[in-house]
Scaffold this motif. Structure first.
Motif, mmCIF file in Angstrom:
data_model
loop_
_atom_site.group_PDB
_atom_site.id
_atom_site.type_symbol
_atom_site.label_atom_id
_atom_site.label_comp_id
_atom_site.label_asym_id
_atom_site.label_seq_id
_atom_site.Cartn_x
_atom_site.Cartn_y
_atom_site.Cartn_z
ATOM 1 N N PHE A 1 5.789 4.775 2.094
ATOM 2 C CA PHE A 1 5.531 6.071 2.407
ATOM 3 C C PHE A 1 6.577 6.789 1.471
ATOM 4 N N GLN A 2 6.194 7.780 0.419
ATOM 5 C CA GLN A 2 7.013 8.333 -0.296
ATOM 6 C C GLN A 2 7.088 9.847 0.219
ATOM 7 N N PRO B 1 12.045 7.455 -0.394
ATOM 8 C CA PRO B 1 10.802 6.510 -0.258
ATOM 9 C C PRO B 1 11.426 5.457 1.057
ATOM 10 N N LEU B 2 10.229 5.375 1.679
ATOM 11 C CA LEU B 2 10.357 4.447 3.182
ATOM 12 C C LEU B 2 9.435 3.501 2.981
ATOM 13 N N ASN B 3 9.790 2.267 3.660
ATOM 14 C CA ASN B 3 8.724 1.071 3.764
ATOM 15 C C ASN B 3 8.746 0.876 5.344
ATOM 16 N N ALA B 4 7.552 0.298 5.606
ATOM 17 C CA ALA B 4 7.265 0.012 7.145
ATOM 18 C C ALA B 4 6.115 -1.092 7.088
ATOM 19 N N VAL B 5 6.157 -1.948 8.004
ATOM 20 C CA VAL B 5 5.146 -2.709 7.975
ATOM 21 C C VAL B 5 4.236 -2.345 9.345
ATOM 22 N N VAL B 6 3.033 -1.582 8.679
ATOM 23 C CA VAL B 6 2.451 -0.898 9.927
ATOM 24 C C VAL B 6 0.807 -1.576 9.776
ATOM 25 N N ILE B 7 0.409 -2.027 8.579
ATOM 26 C CA ILE B 7 -1.005 -2.468 8.478
ATOM 27 C C ILE B 7 -0.637 -4.019 8.527
ATOM 28 N N ILE C 1 17.518 6.612 9.431
ATOM 29 C CA ILE C 1 16.640 5.236 9.149
ATOM 30 C C ILE C 1 17.423 4.159 8.554
ATOM 31 N N ILE D 1 0.871 -1.043 0.008
ATOM 32 C CA ILE D 1 0.061 0.044 0.090
ATOM 33 C C ILE D 1 0.748 1.399 0.029
ATOM 34 N N GLN D 2 0.592 2.127 -0.860
ATOM 35 C CA GLN D 2 1.409 3.615 -1.016
ATOM 36 C C GLN D 2 0.918 4.956 -0.409
ATOM 37 N N PHE D 3 1.448 5.578 0.323
ATOM 38 C CA PHE D 3 0.752 6.750 0.669
ATOM 39 C C PHE D 3 2.206 7.997 0.277
ATOM 40 N N PHE E 1 0.595 -6.291 5.314
ATOM 41 C CA PHE E 1 0.950 -5.265 4.139
ATOM 42 C C PHE E 1 2.246 -4.584 4.411
ATOM 43 N N GLY F 1 14.807 3.848 0.367
ATOM 44 C CA GLY F 1 15.418 3.893 -0.745
ATOM 45 C C GLY F 1 16.438 5.118 -0.747
#
Lengths: 223, 157
Positions: free
Chosen positions: A74-75, A61-67, A36, A11-13, A70, A42
């Motif tokens: 986060f961009q 660009p950042l990645n996380a597992v928050v949901i 980070i 999922i992207q925000f 999924f 990235g």
């Protein structure tokens, strides 16, 4: 437009750092990029002039597992703060899911802060978005400088509407409260999209997070 | 609640079919479908050597920036853009009002071939995305599904 990909379970925000020229938007992203874990981010892409002023945008660009189940991407974007680049700001704002408005706390920058916030409202309105409807937090940056306006004054000038935004005292050069602001806007936007938010979402608490306090977790968010 | 458009596994398979067919015919290396805000919707091909997220952000910016150039000559926008390199090239074309398709290709093919096949591929992608919007099966999650605590941690604090 955020989109969910069930095949890759992503999922992207998109979060945009907005504010007047030289207020510290790029410094925010640089600090986040430095601190980070490289596994979760990235490259920081900066489209800047020879004098290191943002020409188009910065992108991280950042990645996380928050949901649950999924990967959430986060961009983070910054806009060019200089007045002449309004067309570019409109482009970068397109499809944004959250805003972090960075204000310069110095007295002489107050007029630019106000103009930039007004410009943000106008540019959102052109995309049929009201500032009250999009997840947004305020950063009062450069709190370490000697000539800063009191937080109460900045609140009066920038956060004096019916729906008040959560605000943070920030020193982006040393990173104080940089992550607090990012976490707050991320949490607000995730809760905005969550199923239970419709009934329970209320006005964010009008409190300012001082520089010395630890990073808040869910301040101003009703879940 | 604001529903988020969802690509189901079936949607992704259909999109992959369209994009795979296009790559095969055009003999290109990689194609990415993005929205005009820079979000990646779908990708297909050899994308391991490059960061697709960054390419999407920059391509969306590049596409948008040329809009003003197009207006100067009486166009609403340019439907396609071509960036020529020494060995690798990039072709971008508009899919619909919200979507762009990016194709990266090398010496095995030509821009003419890529352009020719990308028109039909873009048309098929646009039709599929219209179906998504019509079905409107928005993604839903509850607040309980969201991790508590800070999403991003500063190791120094």
């Amino acid at each position: 437009m955020s989109i969910i990909n069930y095949a890759s379970r992503e999922i992207q925000f998109k979060i945009v750092y907005y504010g007047p020229a030289l207020c510290g938007k790029t410094t925010n992203l640089s600090y986040i990029h430095q601190r980070i874990n490289p596994v979760n981010r990235g490259d920081l892409v900066s489209l800047a002039t020879a004098a290191d002023r943002t020409l188009f945008f910065d992108f991280l660009p950042l990645n996380a597992v928050v949901i649950k189940g999924f990967v959430t991407k986060f961009q983070l974007y910054t806009v060019p703060g200089q007045v002449i680049y309004n067309a570019t700001r409109q482009l970068v704002l397109r499809s944004s899911d959250g805003i972090c408005f960075v204000a310069d706390s110095q007295w002489e920058k107050m007029e630019e802060n106000v103009e930039s916030f007004k410009n943000l409202e106008e540019n959102l309105a052109k995309q049929n978005v009201c500032i009250d409807d999009i997840p947004c937090v305020l950063q009062y940056n450069k709190r370490d400088l000697p000539n800063v306006a009191p937080v109460t004054y900045m609140e009066y000038v920038l956060n004096n509407r019916k729906k008040r935004l959560q605000s943070f005292e920030v020193i982006s050069s040393t990173g104080q409260n940089v992550f607090a602001g990012l976490n707050a806007v991320s949490q607000i936007l995730l809760h905005k999209f969550s199923k239970q938010s419709e009934a329970s979402q209320t006005v964010a608490q009008p409190m300012t997070i001082p520089v010395t306090s630890p990073a808040p977790q869910n301040q101003g968010i009703s879940a | 609640m604001n529903g988020i458009p969802v690509l189901t596994i079936e949607d992704v398979a259909t999109l992959d079919g369209v994009l795979g067919d296009f790559l095969k015919k055009a003999e290109a290396d990689m194609t990415v479908v993005i929205d005009r805000g820079g979000n990646v919707i779908s990708q297909f091909g050899d994308h391991n050597v490059m960061d697709v997220t960054i390419i999407a952000a920059l391509a969306a910016g590049s596409f948008a920036a040329t809009r003003e150039l197009a207006r100067r000559i009486g166009e609403v926008e340019f439907n396609a853009l071509y960036h020529q390199g020494n060995g690798s090239h990039m072709f971008m074309n508009s899919v619909d009002d919200d979507t762009i398709m990016i194709t990266v290709f090398g010496r095995r093919t030509t821009v003419g071939l890529v352009r020719f096949y990308s028109t039909a591929a873009a048309h098929n992608v646009a039709n599929l995305l219209k179906t998504l919007q019509r079905n409107g099966h928005g993604f839903e999650f509850t607040a309980a599904d969201i991790s508590a605590g800070p999403i991003f941690a500063d190791p120094t604090s």
